[in-house]
Write an enzyme that holds these catalytic residues in place. Sequence first.
Site, PDB file in Angstrom:
ATOM      1  N   LEU A  45       0.895  -1.152   0.000  1.00 45.08           N
ATOM      2  CA  LEU A  45       0.000   0.000   0.000  1.00 45.08           C
ATOM      3  C   LEU A  45       0.929   1.196   0.000  1.00 45.08           C
ATOM      4  O   LEU A  45       1.848   1.259   0.825  1.00 45.08           O
ATOM      5  CB  LEU A  45      -0.873   0.020   1.255  1.00 45.08           C
ATOM      6  CG  LEU A  45      -2.029  -0.966   1.313  1.00 45.08           C
ATOM      7  CD1 LEU A  45      -2.675  -0.937   2.692  1.00 45.08           C
ATOM      8  CD2 LEU A  45      -3.067  -0.639   0.250  1.00 45.08           C
ATOM      9  N   ASP A  46       0.725   2.145  -0.901  1.00 43.23           N
ATOM     10  CA  ASP A  46       1.650   3.278  -0.944  1.00 43.23           C
ATOM     11  C   ASP A  46       1.515   4.128   0.322  1.00 43.23           C
ATOM     12  O   ASP A  46       0.617   3.929   1.142  1.00 43.23           O
ATOM     13  CB  ASP A  46       1.492   4.087  -2.233  1.00 43.23           C
ATOM     14  CG  ASP A  46       0.130   4.722  -2.407  1.00 43.23           C
ATOM     15  OD1 ASP A  46      -0.483   5.109  -1.404  1.00 43.23           O
ATOM     16  OD2 ASP A  46      -0.317   4.851  -3.557  1.00 43.23           O
ATOM     17  N   GLU A  47       2.415   5.056   0.473  1.00 39.92           N
ATOM     18  CA  GLU A  47       2.494   5.876   1.683  1.00 39.92           C
ATOM     19  C   GLU A  47       1.178   6.599   1.985  1.00 39.92           C
ATOM     20  O   GLU A  47       0.789   6.756   3.140  1.00 39.92           O
ATOM     21  CB  GLU A  47       3.637   6.890   1.513  1.00 39.92           C
ATOM     22  CG  GLU A  47       3.972   7.663   2.734  1.00 39.92           C
ATOM     23  CD  GLU A  47       5.196   8.550   2.536  1.00 39.92           C
ATOM     24  OE1 GLU A  47       5.629   9.150   3.530  1.00 39.92           O
ATOM     25  OE2 GLU A  47       5.714   8.654   1.397  1.00 39.92           O
ATOM     26  N   ARG A 147      -0.291   1.838  -8.280  1.00 44.10           N
ATOM     27  CA  ARG A 147      -1.308   2.860  -8.011  1.00 44.10           C
ATOM     28  C   ARG A 147      -2.552   2.687  -8.887  1.00 44.10           C
ATOM     29  O   ARG A 147      -3.213   3.644  -9.280  1.00 44.10           O
ATOM     30  CB  ARG A 147      -0.712   4.264  -8.133  1.00 44.10           C
ATOM     31  CG  ARG A 147       0.394   4.521  -7.119  1.00 44.10           C
ATOM     32  CD  ARG A 147       1.072   5.864  -7.274  1.00 44.10           C
ATOM     33  NE  ARG A 147       0.265   6.980  -6.854  1.00 44.10           N
ATOM     34  CZ  ARG A 147       0.176   7.458  -5.625  1.00 44.10           C
ATOM     35  NH1 ARG A 147       0.843   6.882  -4.652  1.00 44.10           N
ATOM     36  NH2 ARG A 147      -0.572   8.501  -5.350  1.00 44.10           N
TER      37      ARG A 147
END
Length: 188
Positions: A45-47, A147
Site C-alpha cells: 500500500l503506498d504511503e 497505483r
Amino acid sequence: MSHHHFLLHKPYGFLSQFIYELKRKKRLLGELYDFPEGTMAIGRLDEDSEGLLLLTTDGKVSERIRSKKVEKEYYVQVDGVITLEAIEQIKRGVEIGFNGTKYITKPCEAFILKEIPEFGPRGKKIRDERHGPTSWASITVNEGKFRQVRKMTAAVGFPTLRLVRVRIGDLHLGLLKAGDVIKVSKLL
C-alpha cells in the site's frame, strides 16, 4: 520451520516496508510492532494509502496471495459525486498508464457506497468541505498495477482523495484501527 503471519491496519503515512535506503526520513512498518526477523509485507500500500496489509515470514504464502486468484477490495473516497456511468466504466476496464505504456485494466467489481465508512480521521486532513462534495465507492480487483485504483478513478474523472484496502480474499479489515496488528495462525 514455523512461520509467522500478521494482519495489520497500515496507517496513512507509513511505507509498506521495513528498510528504506534513501536519505529522506520515512515511517516504516517496524515502528508499529516488533515483527520477527524475515517478516515481509504481502503486496504494498503506498504511503498515502491505508488499510489491510498482510505480513508473513513464508514466501510461498506471499506469492499465492499476490496472485490474480485473490481479490483485493478497496474503499475509495473520490473528488465529486461519482456517477453510475463512471462505476460502469471502472467495472468494464479503463485505460491507465503503467511502466510508460497504456494498459486496459481487467474487468472488476465496483459500486457506490451509500454510507460513509467509519475509518476514523486520517493522519492528514484530506481537504476542506468548501472545495465541493466527495463520495465513496468500493472497487475489487484481481490485479495490482502500480497505483492502479487511483489511476482507475482518475481515468473516469473522479480522482481518489483517500484509499483504504478493506479486504484481501476472505480476510477483512474489520474493527482494526490504524496501527493495530493481529498475529494469526494462517493466511488464506
